[in-house]
Design a protein around this motif. Structure first.
Motif, mmCIF file in Angstrom:
data_model
loop_
_atom_site.group_PDB
_atom_site.id
_atom_site.type_symbol
_atom_site.label_atom_id
_atom_site.label_comp_id
_atom_site.label_asym_id
_atom_site.label_seq_id
_atom_site.Cartn_x
_atom_site.Cartn_y
_atom_site.Cartn_z
ATOM 1 N N UNK A 194 -2.896 4.850 2.996
ATOM 2 C CA UNK A 194 -2.752 5.382 1.635
ATOM 3 C C UNK A 194 -2.916 6.897 1.613
ATOM 4 N N UNK A 195 -3.855 7.410 2.390
ATOM 5 C CA UNK A 195 -4.063 8.861 2.443
ATOM 6 C C UNK A 195 -2.860 9.565 3.063
ATOM 7 N N UNK A 196 -2.310 9.013 4.135
ATOM 8 C CA UNK A 196 -1.157 9.630 4.797
ATOM 9 C C UNK A 196 0.056 9.620 3.866
ATOM 10 N N UNK A 197 0.347 8.476 3.282
ATOM 11 C CA UNK A 197 1.484 8.394 2.357
ATOM 12 C C UNK A 197 1.231 9.295 1.147
ATOM 13 N N UNK A 198 -0.003 9.295 0.641
ATOM 14 C CA UNK A 198 -0.344 10.165 -0.490
ATOM 15 C C UNK A 198 -0.165 11.636 -0.145
ATOM 16 N N UNK A 199 -0.517 12.016 1.079
ATOM 17 C CA UNK A 199 -0.364 13.413 1.511
ATOM 18 C C UNK A 199 1.114 13.803 1.618
ATOM 19 N N UNK A 200 1.946 12.849 1.971
ATOM 20 C CA UNK A 200 3.385 13.110 2.092
ATOM 21 C C UNK A 200 4.125 12.935 0.768
ATOM 22 N N UNK A 201 3.391 12.590 -0.265
ATOM 23 C CA UNK A 201 3.993 12.275 -1.563
ATOM 24 C C UNK A 201 4.869 13.399 -2.098
ATOM 25 N N UNK A 202 4.434 14.642 -1.943
ATOM 26 C CA UNK A 202 5.236 15.770 -2.459
ATOM 27 C C UNK A 202 6.638 15.768 -1.863
ATOM 28 N N UNK A 203 6.681 15.552 -0.570
ATOM 29 C CA UNK A 203 7.973 15.522 0.125
ATOM 30 C C UNK A 203 8.760 14.276 -0.278
ATOM 31 N N UNK A 210 0.848 -1.209 0.000
ATOM 32 C CA UNK A 210 0.000 0.000 0.000
ATOM 33 C C UNK A 210 0.873 1.245 0.000
ATOM 34 N N UNK A 211 1.892 1.263 0.841
ATOM 35 C CA UNK A 211 2.786 2.432 0.913
ATOM 36 C C UNK A 211 3.462 2.682 -0.425
ATOM 37 N N UNK A 212 3.961 1.630 -1.033
ATOM 38 C CA UNK A 212 4.645 1.749 -2.327
ATOM 39 C C UNK A 212 3.692 2.298 -3.387
ATOM 40 N N UNK A 213 2.488 1.752 -3.459
ATOM 41 C CA UNK A 213 1.538 2.206 -4.476
ATOM 42 C C UNK A 213 1.098 3.648 -4.248
ATOM 43 N N UNK A 214 0.877 4.027 -2.997
ATOM 44 C CA UNK A 214 0.469 5.405 -2.703
ATOM 45 C C UNK A 214 1.591 6.378 -3.030
ATOM 46 N N UNK A 215 2.813 5.959 -2.827
ATOM 47 C CA UNK A 215 3.958 6.825 -3.102
ATOM 48 C C UNK A 215 4.252 6.912 -4.597
ATOM 49 N N UNK A 216 4.286 5.786 -5.250
ATOM 50 C CA UNK A 216 4.689 5.732 -6.654
ATOM 51 C C UNK A 216 3.577 6.187 -7.592
ATOM 52 N N UNK A 225 -4.664 7.410 -4.997
ATOM 53 C CA UNK A 225 -5.730 6.567 -5.541
ATOM 54 C C UNK A 225 -5.248 5.124 -5.739
ATOM 55 N N UNK A 226 -4.023 4.958 -6.215
ATOM 56 C CA UNK A 226 -3.478 3.607 -6.383
ATOM 57 C C UNK A 226 -3.299 2.934 -5.023
ATOM 58 N N UNK A 227 -2.874 3.683 -4.021
ATOM 59 C CA UNK A 227 -2.760 3.123 -2.673
ATOM 60 C C UNK A 227 -4.111 2.679 -2.149
ATOM 61 N N UNK A 228 -5.131 3.475 -2.422
ATOM 62 C CA UNK A 228 -6.474 3.136 -1.970
ATOM 63 C C UNK A 228 -7.011 1.916 -2.736
ATOM 64 N N UNK A 236 6.335 11.432 -13.626
ATOM 65 C CA UNK A 236 5.114 11.666 -12.849
ATOM 66 C C UNK A 236 3.980 10.860 -13.458
ATOM 67 N N UNK A 237 3.317 10.010 -12.680
ATOM 68 C CA UNK A 237 2.206 9.225 -13.200
ATOM 69 C C UNK A 237 0.959 10.082 -13.369
ATOM 70 N N UNK A 238 0.085 9.619 -14.215
ATOM 71 C CA UNK A 238 -1.199 10.295 -14.369
ATOM 72 C C UNK A 238 -2.062 9.996 -13.166
ATOM 73 N N UNK A 239 -3.199 10.675 -13.011
ATOM 74 C CA UNK A 239 -4.027 10.500 -11.837
ATOM 75 C C UNK A 239 -4.530 9.079 -11.617
ATOM 76 N N UNK A 240 -4.747 8.324 -12.698
ATOM 77 C CA UNK A 240 -5.274 6.970 -12.533
ATOM 78 C C UNK A 240 -4.209 5.912 -12.803
#
Length: 189
Positions: free
Chosen positions: A152-161, A14-20, A24-27, A88-92
């Motif tokens: 997924x939301x937490x990792x996604x929120x930290x994605x920019x960093x 989950x962490x890998x997918x949300x980061x990479x 949405x992929x993490x979710x 950078x991946x697309x949104x989906x």
């Protein structure tokens, strides 16, 4: 809840997918894991997981398949870290693959079956019917889904960093190493 939160292959996937591939992929990966948990819980309620646990050969086959899958994911992640070319991946991007990764990772983990074999009977009385079992399956699946959606939301929120190339390479190297390590650990007796 604690079992769902325990770090392991599902946590890493989950962490890998949300980061990479974004939140949405993490979710989506979380939904795949939840589907796997649902399947294992149903299999346990029907007694199928007990057959797996009772058969050393079947348990070993599932264990080795899970270990191989983690090794493949880990090596891919390590190769990505080595190349260091990120786009950078697309949104989906990656959502179908993310669901598949979560589902397969969970279904090929015989420790999930063992967990449900040890836990489920303790919460169901001897005269319990199918509805009682189904209620426990839904609760276990719901708790798993909530935890991994939050992750997924937490990792996604930290994605920019976390998405700077140097940071991303380091994270991929660590996650790849952990996935390979888990695969080896699961494969060994």
């Amino acid at each position: 809840m604690l079992a769902a939160m325990a770090p392991g292959p599902d946590f890493l996937i989950v962490s890998k997918n949300a980061l990479v591939s974004r939140r949405r992929a993490g979710m989506t990966c979380a939904a795949g894991i939840t589907t796997g948990v649902f399947c294992w819980a149903i299999a346990t309620a029907l007694g199928v997981a007990g057959l797996l646990a009772a058969s050393a050969v079947a348990f070993t086959v599932v264990k080795l398949a899970g270990a191989a899958y983690l090794l493949v994911l880990g090596v891919r992640t390590l190769l990505t870290a080595r190349r260091g070319r990120y786009t950078a991946p697309g949104p989906a991007a990656g959502t179908g693959s993310a669901f598949h990764q979560g589902l397969v990772c969970n279904l090929l983990n015989p420790k999930v079956a063992a967990f449900f074999l040890a836990l489920l009977p303790q919460f169901v009385s001897e005269g319990a019917g199918a509805v009682d079992h189904l209620l426990l399956v839904v609760v276990a699946s719901g708790v798993t889904l909530v935890w991994f959606l939050v992750l997924a939301k937490v990792v996604g929120a930290l994605r920019r960093v976390l998405s700077a190339t140097r940071v991303r390479r380091a994270i991929d190297a660590v996650m790849g190493t952990l996935l390979v390590g888990l695969g080896v650990r699961i494969a060994l007796p």
